[in-house]
Design an enzyme around this catalytic site. Structure first.
Site, PDB file in Angstrom:
ATOM      1  N   HIS A 248      -4.083   3.282  -3.515  1.00  0.00           N
ATOM      2  CA  HIS A 248      -4.250   2.776  -2.151  1.00  0.00           C
ATOM      3  C   HIS A 248      -3.478   1.490  -1.895  1.00  0.00           C
ATOM      4  O   HIS A 248      -2.672   1.430  -0.968  1.00  0.00           O
ATOM      5  CB  HIS A 248      -5.733   2.545  -1.826  1.00  0.00           C
ATOM      6  CG  HIS A 248      -5.955   1.800  -0.540  1.00  0.00           C
ATOM      7  ND1 HIS A 248      -6.094   2.427   0.662  1.00  0.00           N
ATOM      8  CD2 HIS A 248      -6.017   0.463  -0.273  1.00  0.00           C
ATOM      9  CE1 HIS A 248      -6.227   1.525   1.621  1.00  0.00           C
ATOM     10  NE2 HIS A 248      -6.189   0.330   1.082  1.00  0.00           N
TER      11      HIS A 248
ATOM     12  N   HIS B 158     -28.330 -15.245  24.248  1.00  0.00           N
ATOM     13  CA  HIS B 158     -27.319 -15.082  25.288  1.00  0.00           C
ATOM     14  C   HIS B 158     -26.610 -16.392  25.644  1.00  0.00           C
ATOM     15  O   HIS B 158     -25.655 -16.376  26.409  1.00  0.00           O
ATOM     16  CB  HIS B 158     -27.960 -14.489  26.547  1.00  0.00           C
ATOM     17  CG  HIS B 158     -28.240 -13.020  26.437  1.00  0.00           C
ATOM     18  ND1 HIS B 158     -28.967 -12.490  25.402  1.00  0.00           N
ATOM     19  CD2 HIS B 158     -27.868 -11.959  27.211  1.00  0.00           C
ATOM     20  CE1 HIS B 158     -29.041 -11.170  25.555  1.00  0.00           C
ATOM     21  NE2 HIS B 158     -28.383 -10.832  26.637  1.00  0.00           N
TER      22      HIS B 158
ATOM     23  N   HIS C 277       0.833  -1.199   0.000  1.00  0.00           N
ATOM     24  CA  HIS C 277       0.000   0.000   0.000  1.00  0.00           C
ATOM     25  C   HIS C 277       0.870   1.251   0.000  1.00  0.00           C
ATOM     26  O   HIS C 277       1.280   1.719   1.063  1.00  0.00           O
ATOM     27  CB  HIS C 277      -0.912  -0.005   1.228  1.00  0.00           C
ATOM     28  CG  HIS C 277      -1.839  -1.185   1.281  1.00  0.00           C
ATOM     29  ND1 HIS C 277      -1.418  -2.454   1.609  1.00  0.00           N
ATOM     30  CD2 HIS C 277      -3.168  -1.286   1.025  1.00  0.00           C
ATOM     31  CE1 HIS C 277      -2.446  -3.287   1.558  1.00  0.00           C
ATOM     32  NE2 HIS C 277      -3.524  -2.614   1.208  1.00  0.00           N
TER      33      HIS C 277
ATOM     34  N   GLU D 153     -17.592  -4.283  24.233  1.00  0.00           N
ATOM     35  CA  GLU D 153     -16.811  -5.515  24.390  1.00  0.00           C
ATOM     36  C   GLU D 153     -15.542  -5.482  23.543  1.00  0.00           C
ATOM     37  O   GLU D 153     -14.456  -5.846  23.995  1.00  0.00           O
ATOM     38  CB  GLU D 153     -17.657  -6.730  24.005  1.00  0.00           C
ATOM     39  CG  GLU D 153     -18.915  -6.933  24.856  1.00  0.00           C
ATOM     40  CD  GLU D 153     -20.096  -6.079  24.419  1.00  0.00           C
ATOM     41  OE1 GLU D 153     -19.989  -5.358  23.387  1.00  0.00           O
ATOM     42  OE2 GLU D 153     -21.141  -6.118  25.095  1.00  0.00           O
TER      43      GLU D 153
END
Lengths: 675, 675
Positions: free
Chosen positions: B268, B480, B33, B418
């Protein structure tokens, strides 16, 4: 529409019915979340009684408003709303909250409870589903509405809590919703300042209105979430929008109505206790027992008559549309019904049997694009996209039209938002009328993993195009090289993973994914070009079974001495090993197993036909071997990679990790010797 | 410090050295890149030559500024900076970019290349690591600095691209960084308007300055990323902050310097091509060949002298600190060295051998909290937290002090974030001085999964406390309830998962996790109370091996007729089944296997001692069975759950899914019969 009628007989309001049902159900179940239902009761009241266009008698009415409870732990709010407005959800079922096989499980589950649009609980994903639904509505409207026949025209409403707002996925999809101008998306933020750890000030100090303004949303800040007039005004303002999604920031008190516990975090996820509930009854003058609703309040909630009238109006509208645009109307109904076009099978049949580009040496990601080129015209419900890797995933085709502000198009650059993409695709699939597929690098399926799981749980037809599927991607190195991913994705219940070895298997995998109506599929595709195999008609039809005999060299024997099992880019290694073994006089069978789950769903006879008992097996897949031990057994050998990858050209990596025909020959000879 | 010196001999600047090295290395590797390194070259120039406090001769200098390249695909920028400033990274190594076993892999990898602080590539995580590092610096400074002895005092700089900004995790950690007031975090946003799919306007229209202002950041908007004076001014302003992190929004041209390709997305992620590079050489008057740097420019980059001087200054400062606060200094060095306190082993030994609360019937999440209560005082580097589930994960202890704005504390409520939590913990572990542990529900390890993987790849000591580990959580239902999670996490290379069956095993698991210096550990803990087992001293020491004989009833035989293998909450089921089998005269062994990976890392003799060849096996774990087939083999039977869970009380779910002693007896009898 008017603001909800005020009930004056007692101090109790219709919203209080939601509060008591939630409090009583959680109390009876001895678990659950009363805080959010009680805090959002007034918002729900104003929205559901004053604005929501739905028909309790037909939860699948095509032009209904969609309602999503993204803070799914507040499930009793939704169950209460569904019961009170007249859905097929009796009071006895509310009393079975969180019990085995009830229609009122701990979190709302689509297809379990009528009127539940999506399964929520994992925070942030309900909002993302809603963004997908709003996008689906906009695109379907753009495709099917005609002057004088606005048959698709409804809102998508979503409730979110602090948890949803903190989750990263809320950023991904809200940013995209703003960019796409999804003006019929109206989001209610339950800004109660409390999350499980307590007052959110210590870990969540965002200026949320400013944040959503930065996304290009219409933000209505600082609405009192218990002031029905203010809420009604906010909803009216939101519905008048035609270029921006709306966020209504509602200041609420969690557990509102609980005399001593309201406003604290104890009320979030635990029963209030008999004393608190009794005090609430006394304070509100609520003489009805648990799971009882005073008749005037019950009447105020009943939406069956207005719902039926609304759908009847729409039915008339649709009849006129059908009369003037019969083909369009038929196509809309076909798409919303999820039936595939009749000629799709023929297109696939041509693809796998003809001698075309698919039969050449191409990367399976390229083969996938060739398949897409052939089938896209036949499949208008196909909706493609990529998490900013279009040119790498090859998810686009010549006919791809990027979605624009008017909702036209069949392709979306989701941006670098893997999780948001996956959860939006779930929303589109739930909405109906679309078969969404989206691409990213396979390693980043980690980012979207829980949304793939949710598609599996919700049995939704969503297709993940996961390219760059192994060390075969080469120089990008271990951060980008999947090792445990194929095995891990196969372990998600009701997920299907296909890892095709060449162009024909890629087409077969796509056909399986599109034909599958009860769950998601992950297509695992190579960056590098792979050798094509020729197949008999039987082999082509057996490939759809997930595993089949690709080649066999018996050298005069009636059974092979060893079976080589491979997937994807490693099939050509197994085939080359088979040639070497055969040259050495070994009877060898090569089994290609592009979909392990499909293969093990076949009957035992077919499985034993492909993998005969008592013949040693060697498997090869450029990923963790543990998964394959279950297939090769103690007498067999699993070749793969149990460490992270390396950054180097692909062919050097294959040699480095000993994934070569020569090593496979060694392993095969070893297992034959030991057997 | 001054703005970088201008080189006037040619039109080329020191920044151009970065551009040519990146362009030439990508060209030689035929992959990589060039766009980001060329676009950010001027920013890197101003930061590294004008501000960054580091010593190339000692990449581990304790008080160095941290630099993170979150857009890790721009790795050649970092390699060039390290080479030019004088790190042990020779030009020959730059020429080996992306080649096997080079120190210049496709993405930056910590411990592979001196000066690389973290492994980046999966977008958004580098930024999150940097937030963790800035938090570590702040907390360490608060703990160890003394008046007149400011030994910890440096900045954390991070480069991010559009991709990082779109990723959800950027929201999670930036929101938290703002809330925590991490004023020594300075982030450079490479706002080049281009991502892989093209101009970002179609999918990313955020007002990013406004978004970060909403997080409480100091935002310096609209800086010309090629104007060295403007950049210098912005960095000075950022460094003057003492309450807010800073975002410097740099408008840049991707691939800046490439005569025809700059500003487009082709630059890129692909080589520029020989023609473009030649044109760039001509345009810049750059006569040096590939991997050559003109001596005046090389000299302008060389940071060895100033770096050594800076560290020497600090060494003096530290010596004075050591003289005045010898214990503190010693403790700081111990913590930064990662050595555990000498008496920790004794504390654990007491815990597992004494007859205390751990030996009672408690949930393993509660046992975990008991362990934490006992060891926290001994382990000041312990840094706890939870993704808004403190009261459920039980990750807090009485002595927990929530982190405040001054950096005091040893516990953080990360909010419902999380993934951000996991990636921040990685940053803290990389920084050193802390052993971070963080809790969430096990199902939501899906959200943080790639950060767990990155900890494993980077060999970092990070501990995930994953509670509510099965259907045993009951009523919250299938969204869950983990099913595939234990198996899936075990498949991540270099990850360790412990699923203890009672209090003593929980302590053993914690000890293993803390003692492990080369990778992360997931502790999988029950919501529900579990029956404790008594153990001999040998059993306790064998438990640390990951699998051991928990009980044996031989009924006069010398070997068992069946081996029951179980983990966590299912061990008590296996034990009850063993009693029933024993009563029926069957010789039965129960093996508890809290850590499958640790067990299979033992030598063959130990493994065969625990799991003797030729004796049929039945395993039980409340999750997918496929994983266990590798252990029980063809002759054995794996009990578990291969569908999603249900919402109901836990004991009913165990019966529903046939995970009971009675069913295990049936299975055991069946495998004995067939063997």
């Amino acid at each position: 529409m008017n603001a909800p009628e005020k009930i004056t007989a007692t101090t109790a309001t219709p919203a209080d019915a939601l509060r008591f049902l939630a409090a009583d159900a959680v109390e009876k179940a001895k678990s659950g979340h009363p805080g959010a239902p009680m805090g959002m009761a007034d918002i729900a009241d104003v929205l559901w009684r004053g604005h929501l266009r739905h028909n309790p008698a037909d939860p699948k009415w095509l032009n209904r408003d969609r309602f999503v409870l993204s803070n799914g732990h507040g499930s009793m709010l939704l169950y209460s709303l569904l019961h009170l407005t007249g859905y097929d959800l009796r009071m006895e079922e509310l009393a079975q909250f969180r019990q085995m096989h009830s229609r009122t499980p701990g979190h709302p589950e689509v297809e379990v409870t009528p009127g539940v649009e999506t399964t929520t609980g994992p925070l942030g994903q309900g909002l993302s589903n809603a963004v997908g639904m709003a996008l689906a509505e906009k695109m379907l409207a753009a495709s099917f509405n005609r002057p004088g026949h606005v048959v698709i025209d409804h809102h998508t409403y979503v409730f979110v809590g602090d948890g949803c707002m903190m989750e990263g996925i809320s950023h991904e999809v809200s940013s995209l919703a703003g960019t796409l101008g999804l003006s019929k998306l109206i989001c209610f933020y339950d800004d109660n300042g409390i999350s499980i750890d307590g007052n959110v000030a210590g870990w969540f100090a965002d200026d949320t209105p400013k944040r959503f303004a930065a996304y290009g949303w219409n933000v209505i800040a600082a609405v009192d979430g218990h002031d029905v007039d203010a809420l009604d005004l906010a909803i009216r303002q939101a519905k008048s929008q035609n270029s921006q999604p709306t966020l209504i920031c509602c200041k609420t008190v969690i557990g509102k109505g609980a005399p001593t516990k309201a406003g604290g975090h104890d009320v979030h996820g635990a029963p209030l206790g008999a004393i608190e509930i009794a005090a609430m009854r006394a304070q509100k003058g609520w003489t009805a027992g648990p799971f009882e609703v005073p008749s005037d309040i019950a009447k105020a909630w009943d939406a069956r008559t207005t719902g039926a009238a609304r759908q009847a109006e729409w039915n008339e509208l649709f009849s006129a549309y059908q009369a003037e645009h019969p083909a369009l109307a038929g196509e809309l109904l076909r798409r919303m019904g999820g039936t595939l076009p009749a000629n799709l099978t023929e297109v696939f049949s041509q693809l796998v049997h003809a001698d075309g580009d698919l039969q050449k040496k191409v990367a399976t990601r390229k083969a996938s694009q060739i398949v897409l080129e052939h089938i896209s015209a036949t499949l208008p419900e196909f909706f493609g996209g990529s998490a900013d890797l279009t040119g790498s995933n090859l998810t686009n085709v010549k006919a791809s039209v990027w979605v624009n502000h008017h909702g036209s198009g069949n392709y979306l650059s989701y941006g670098v938002r893997e999780f948001g993409m996956a959860a939006m695709m779930n929303g589109m699939a739930l909405y109906g009328g679309f078969i969404p597929f989206g691409g990213t690098f396979m390693t980043f399926s980690d980012y979207s993993r829980n949304a793939i799981r949710m598609a599996a749980l919700m049995k939704q037809r969503v297709i993940h195009v996961l390219t760059h599927d192994s060390i075969g991607l080469g120089e990008d190195g271990p951060t980008h090289q999947p090792i445990e991913h194929a095995a891990s994705l196969r372990l998600i219940p009701n997920n299907r993973l296909w890892r095709p070895c060449d162009g024909v298997e890629t087409a077969i995998a796509w056909q399986a994914a599109i034909s599958r109506t009860d769950g998601p599929t992950c297509l695992i595709l190579s960056r590098q070009a792979l050798t094509p195999f020729s197949r008999s008609t039987t082999q082509i039809s057996d490939a759809a079974k997930g595993g089949y005999v690709l080649s066999e060299t018996l050298s005069g024997l009636s059974t092979p001495q060893v079976v080589l099992i491979a997937t994807g880019s490693e099939v050509e290694i197994a085939a080359a090993a088979a040639v070497q073994l055969s040259n050495a006089g070994i009877a060898v069978r090569v089994v290609s197993m592009p979909c392990v789950e499909a293969f093990y769903a076949q009957d035992a006879m077919y499985r034993k036909h492909v993998l005969p008992d008592g013949i040693p097996r060697v498997s090869i897949e450029a990923g963790v071997t543990w998964f394959w031990r279950a297939i090769v057994g103690e007498s067999g050998s699993a070749m793969g990679i149990d460490t992270f990858g390396e950054s180097a050209p692909a062919e050097q990596l294959y040699a480095h990790f000993k994934l070569t025909p020569e090593h496979m020959v060694e392993r095969a000879l070893a297992v034959i010797k030991e057997s």
